[in-house]
Design a protein around this motif. Structure first.
Motif, PDB file in Angstrom:
ATOM      1  N   SER A  86       0.853  -1.181   0.000  1.00 33.75           N
ATOM      2  CA  SER A  86       0.000   0.000   0.000  1.00 33.75           C
ATOM      3  C   SER A  86       0.889   1.231   0.000  1.00 33.75           C
ATOM      4  N   HIS A  87       0.345   2.338  -0.481  1.00 33.45           N
ATOM      5  CA  HIS A  87       1.125   3.574  -0.525  1.00 33.45           C
ATOM      6  C   HIS A  87       0.299   4.722   0.037  1.00 33.45           C
ATOM      7  N   ASP A  88       0.984   5.790   0.411  1.00 36.26           N
ATOM      8  CA  ASP A  88       0.314   7.041   0.757  1.00 36.26           C
ATOM      9  C   ASP A  88       0.220   7.858  -0.534  1.00 36.26           C
ATOM     10  N   ARG A  89      -1.000   8.072  -0.997  1.00 34.35           N
ATOM     11  CA  ARG A  89      -1.188   8.855  -2.228  1.00 34.35           C
ATOM     12  C   ARG A  89      -0.497  10.218  -2.112  1.00 34.35           C
ATOM     13  N   ARG A  90      -0.018  10.755  -3.206  1.00 35.39           N
ATOM     14  CA  ARG A  90       0.654  12.057  -3.156  1.00 35.39           C
ATOM     15  C   ARG A  90      -0.235  13.083  -2.433  1.00 35.39           C
ATOM     16  N   GLY A  91       0.378  13.864  -1.586  1.00 35.22           N
ATOM     17  CA  GLY A  91      -0.362  14.843  -0.802  1.00 35.22           C
ATOM     18  C   GLY A  91      -0.969  14.296   0.469  1.00 35.22           C
ATOM     19  N   HIS A  92      -0.900  12.981   0.649  1.00 33.17           N
ATOM     20  CA  HIS A  92      -1.513  12.310   1.799  1.00 33.17           C
ATOM     21  C   HIS A  92      -0.441  11.609   2.635  1.00 33.17           C
ATOM     22  N   GLY A  93      -0.742  11.403   3.912  1.00 29.10           N
ATOM     23  CA  GLY A  93       0.151  10.640   4.768  1.00 29.10           C
ATOM     24  C   GLY A  93       1.570  11.172   4.788  1.00 29.10           C
ATOM     25  N   ARG A  94       2.530  10.260   4.518  1.00 36.00           N
ATOM     26  CA  ARG A  94       3.952  10.599   4.587  1.00 36.00           C
ATOM     27  C   ARG A  94       4.544  10.954   3.233  1.00 36.00           C
ATOM     28  N   SER A  95       3.716  10.994   2.190  1.00 38.00           N
ATOM     29  CA  SER A  95       4.197  11.388   0.871  1.00 38.00           C
ATOM     30  C   SER A  95       4.278  12.907   0.765  1.00 38.00           C
ATOM     31  N   THR A  96       4.949  13.387  -0.279  1.00 38.82           N
ATOM     32  CA  THR A  96       5.129  14.823  -0.472  1.00 38.82           C
ATOM     33  C   THR A  96       3.789  15.547  -0.471  1.00 38.82           C
ATOM     34  N   GLN A  97       3.723  16.670   0.239  1.00 38.60           N
ATOM     35  CA  GLN A  97       2.498  17.478   0.286  1.00 38.60           C
ATOM     36  C   GLN A  97       2.420  18.337  -0.981  1.00 38.60           C
ATOM     37  N   THR A  98       2.049  17.696  -2.049  1.00 39.37           N
ATOM     38  CA  THR A  98       2.044  18.325  -3.375  1.00 39.37           C
ATOM     39  C   THR A  98       0.975  19.412  -3.492  1.00 39.37           C
ATOM     40  N   ASP A  99       1.312  20.462  -4.241  1.00 33.42           N
ATOM     41  CA  ASP A  99       0.303  21.471  -4.559  1.00 33.42           C
ATOM     42  C   ASP A  99      -0.163  21.337  -6.006  1.00 33.42           C
ATOM     43  N   THR A 100       0.488  20.443  -6.774  1.00 34.02           N
ATOM     44  CA  THR A 100       0.072  20.172  -8.152  1.00 34.02           C
ATOM     45  C   THR A 100       0.003  18.660  -8.344  1.00 34.02           C
ATOM     46  N   GLY A 101      -0.642  18.243  -9.429  1.00 27.65           N
ATOM     47  CA  GLY A 101      -0.739  16.818  -9.714  1.00 27.65           C
ATOM     48  C   GLY A 101      -1.792  16.101  -8.900  1.00 27.65           C
ATOM     49  N   ASN A 102      -2.654  16.855  -8.250  1.00 26.55           N
ATOM     50  CA  ASN A 102      -3.698  16.238  -7.428  1.00 26.55           C
ATOM     51  C   ASN A 102      -4.928  15.981  -8.292  1.00 26.55           C
ATOM     52  N   ASP A 103      -4.807  14.995  -9.170  1.00 28.41           N
ATOM     53  CA  ASP A 103      -5.884  14.600 -10.077  1.00 28.41           C
ATOM     54  C   ASP A 103      -5.787  13.098 -10.289  1.00 28.41           C
ATOM     55  N   MET A 104      -6.866  12.478 -10.728  1.00 35.37           N
ATOM     56  CA  MET A 104      -6.899  11.025 -10.786  1.00 35.37           C
ATOM     57  C   MET A 104      -5.896  10.446 -11.767  1.00 35.37           C
ATOM     58  N   ASP A 105      -5.679  11.088 -12.890  1.00 33.28           N
ATOM     59  CA  ASP A 105      -4.709  10.547 -13.848  1.00 33.28           C
ATOM     60  C   ASP A 105      -3.303  10.520 -13.257  1.00 33.28           C
ATOM     61  N   THR A 106      -2.951  11.558 -12.506  1.00 32.49           N
ATOM     62  CA  THR A 106      -1.621  11.583 -11.885  1.00 32.49           C
ATOM     63  C   THR A 106      -1.543  10.574 -10.752  1.00 32.49           C
ATOM     64  N   TYR A 107      -2.608  10.456  -9.956  1.00 31.62           N
ATOM     65  CA  TYR A 107      -2.625   9.431  -8.913  1.00 31.62           C
ATOM     66  C   TYR A 107      -2.331   8.056  -9.513  1.00 31.62           C
ATOM     67  N   VAL A 108      -2.996   7.757 -10.616  1.00 32.33           N
ATOM     68  CA  VAL A 108      -2.840   6.437 -11.241  1.00 32.33           C
ATOM     69  C   VAL A 108      -1.458   6.293 -11.870  1.00 32.33           C
ATOM     70  N   ALA A 109      -0.941   7.377 -12.432  1.00 35.24           N
ATOM     71  CA  ALA A 109       0.419   7.332 -12.975  1.00 35.24           C
ATOM     72  C   ALA A 109       1.423   6.985 -11.874  1.00 35.24           C
ATOM     73  N   ASP A 110       1.198   7.520 -10.685  1.00 37.95           N
ATOM     74  CA  ASP A 110       2.066   7.187  -9.548  1.00 37.95           C
ATOM     75  C   ASP A 110       1.984   5.702  -9.217  1.00 37.95           C
ATOM     76  N   VAL A 111       0.769   5.159  -9.233  1.00 40.40           N
ATOM     77  CA  VAL A 111       0.595   3.730  -8.949  1.00 40.40           C
ATOM     78  C   VAL A 111       1.271   2.882 -10.022  1.00 40.40           C
ATOM     79  N   ILE A 112       1.151   3.295 -11.264  1.00 40.53           N
ATOM     80  CA  ILE A 112       1.813   2.560 -12.355  1.00 40.53           C
ATOM     81  C   ILE A 112       3.323   2.541 -12.143  1.00 40.53           C
ATOM     82  N   GLU A 113       3.887   3.687 -11.758  1.00 35.00           N
ATOM     83  CA  GLU A 113       5.332   3.735 -11.495  1.00 35.00           C
ATOM     84  C   GLU A 113       5.713   2.811 -10.346  1.00 35.00           C
ATOM     85  N   LEU A 114       4.903   2.802  -9.291  1.00 36.11           N
ATOM     86  CA  LEU A 114       5.218   1.963  -8.130  1.00 36.11           C
ATOM     87  C   LEU A 114       5.081   0.482  -8.454  1.00 36.11           C
ATOM     88  N   THR A 115       4.006   0.114  -9.138  1.00 36.62           N
ATOM     89  CA  THR A 115       3.823  -1.307  -9.473  1.00 36.62           C
ATOM     90  C   THR A 115       4.880  -1.783 -10.468  1.00 36.62           C
TER      91      THR A 115
END
Length: 276
Positions: free
Chosen positions: A54-83
């Motif tokens: 499991s991961h902390d989605r960007r901007g959430h938990g212990r991940s970077t508190q992002t001010d950009t990229g907070n959209d579903m396509d970017t969330y999924v791109a992050d998951v693709i990179e991790l998987t």
């Protein structure tokens, strides 16, 4: 502490427990929480011999508190990179609430062989907000209310949500669990206010209709019929109609946070689906 940096430099925190040659289960958390919301499930399925991630989605938990990229396509791109980084194959993807949308879009876009099955629990697909095309949805005023309350006093909003509708603790006769409320609040306050503010638009306005249609693997849709956060009528009952290989189970009287307060029922049901 395990982290990786995405292509845009965002640091993503993740957990990866269990035998690396075991079948993986990837857990996608809801708003405004973190991977900690899956503690019960991760320990349960780890004990059953799975590799749990499991991961902390960007901007959430212990991940970077992002001010950009907070959209579903970017969330999924992050998951693709991790998987890809972890080379997860034949994985079961389980998503709750906003995480259900993330799991849904990931499964629709994943490389062949990456996804074996999907579980959507109290999930937001197909789309939450009311519109001409979705007349049964929740009015925009509901989500504007979340945004206004978050901007005014995020700490109080998160206490109110956890103490009330999320777990059904506002229902007559409910057994209120203070530790659960405090843990929800703790997770929410770990994340960034800007990212969590932006995520309200993501979970309410993202349309997952085409993603649901594109998922080709068996998908277990589970929802409580007393979900006060993601009403079942415009979520699970619509999503199941769009899936090629969907199975629906409705839990009478269960709230949005049913995976926490009814884990003893839901974990074995999910295990049975995975093993079927």
């Amino acid at each position: 502490m395990a982290t990786f940096n995405t292509k845009d430099g965002t640091e993503i925190f993740y957990k990866d427990w269990g035998p690396k040659d075991a079948q993986p289960i990837f857990f996608h958390h809801g708003w405004p929480l973190s991977s900690d919301d899956w503690d019960n499930q991760m320990l349960y399925f780890l004990g059953k011999g799975f590799r749990v991630v499991s991961h902390d989605r960007r901007g959430h938990g212990r991940s970077t508190q992002t001010d950009t990229g907070n959209d579903m396509d970017t969330y999924v791109a992050d998951v693709i990179e991790l998987t890809d980084k972890l080379d997860l194959k034949n994985a079961v993807h389980i998503g709750h609430s906003t995480g259900g949308g993330e799991a849904c879009r990931y499964a629709a876009r994943a490389k062949a062989g990456r996804v074996a099955k999907v579980v959507l629990a109290g999930a937001v697909p197909p789309i939450m907000v009311k519109s001409d095309k979705n007349p049964g949805g929740s009015p925009m005023e509901v989500f504007d209310g979340y945004r206004n309350a978050l901007a005014a006093n995020r700490a109080q909003l998160y206490l109110d949500i956890a103490s009330g509708p999320f777990y059904g603790f506002n229902r007559p006769g409910a057994k209120v669990i203070q530790g659960t409320i405090q843990n929800w609040w703790r997770q929410g306050m770990m994340g960034g206010a800007k990212a969590q503010y932006d995520c309200i638009k993501v979970f309410s306005e993202t349309d997952f209709t085409e993603d649901l249609k594109a998922i080709s693997v068996p998908t277990f849709v589970i929802h409580g019929d007393d979900d006060q956060v993601v009403p079942i009528a415009d979520a699970a009952l619509l999503a199941i109609k769009l899936l090629k290989k969907g199975e629906l189970k409705v839990y009478r009287g269960y709230p949005h946070g049913m995976l926490t307060v009814h884990a003893d029922v839901l974990n074995p049901d999910i295990l049975a689906f995975i093993k079927a």
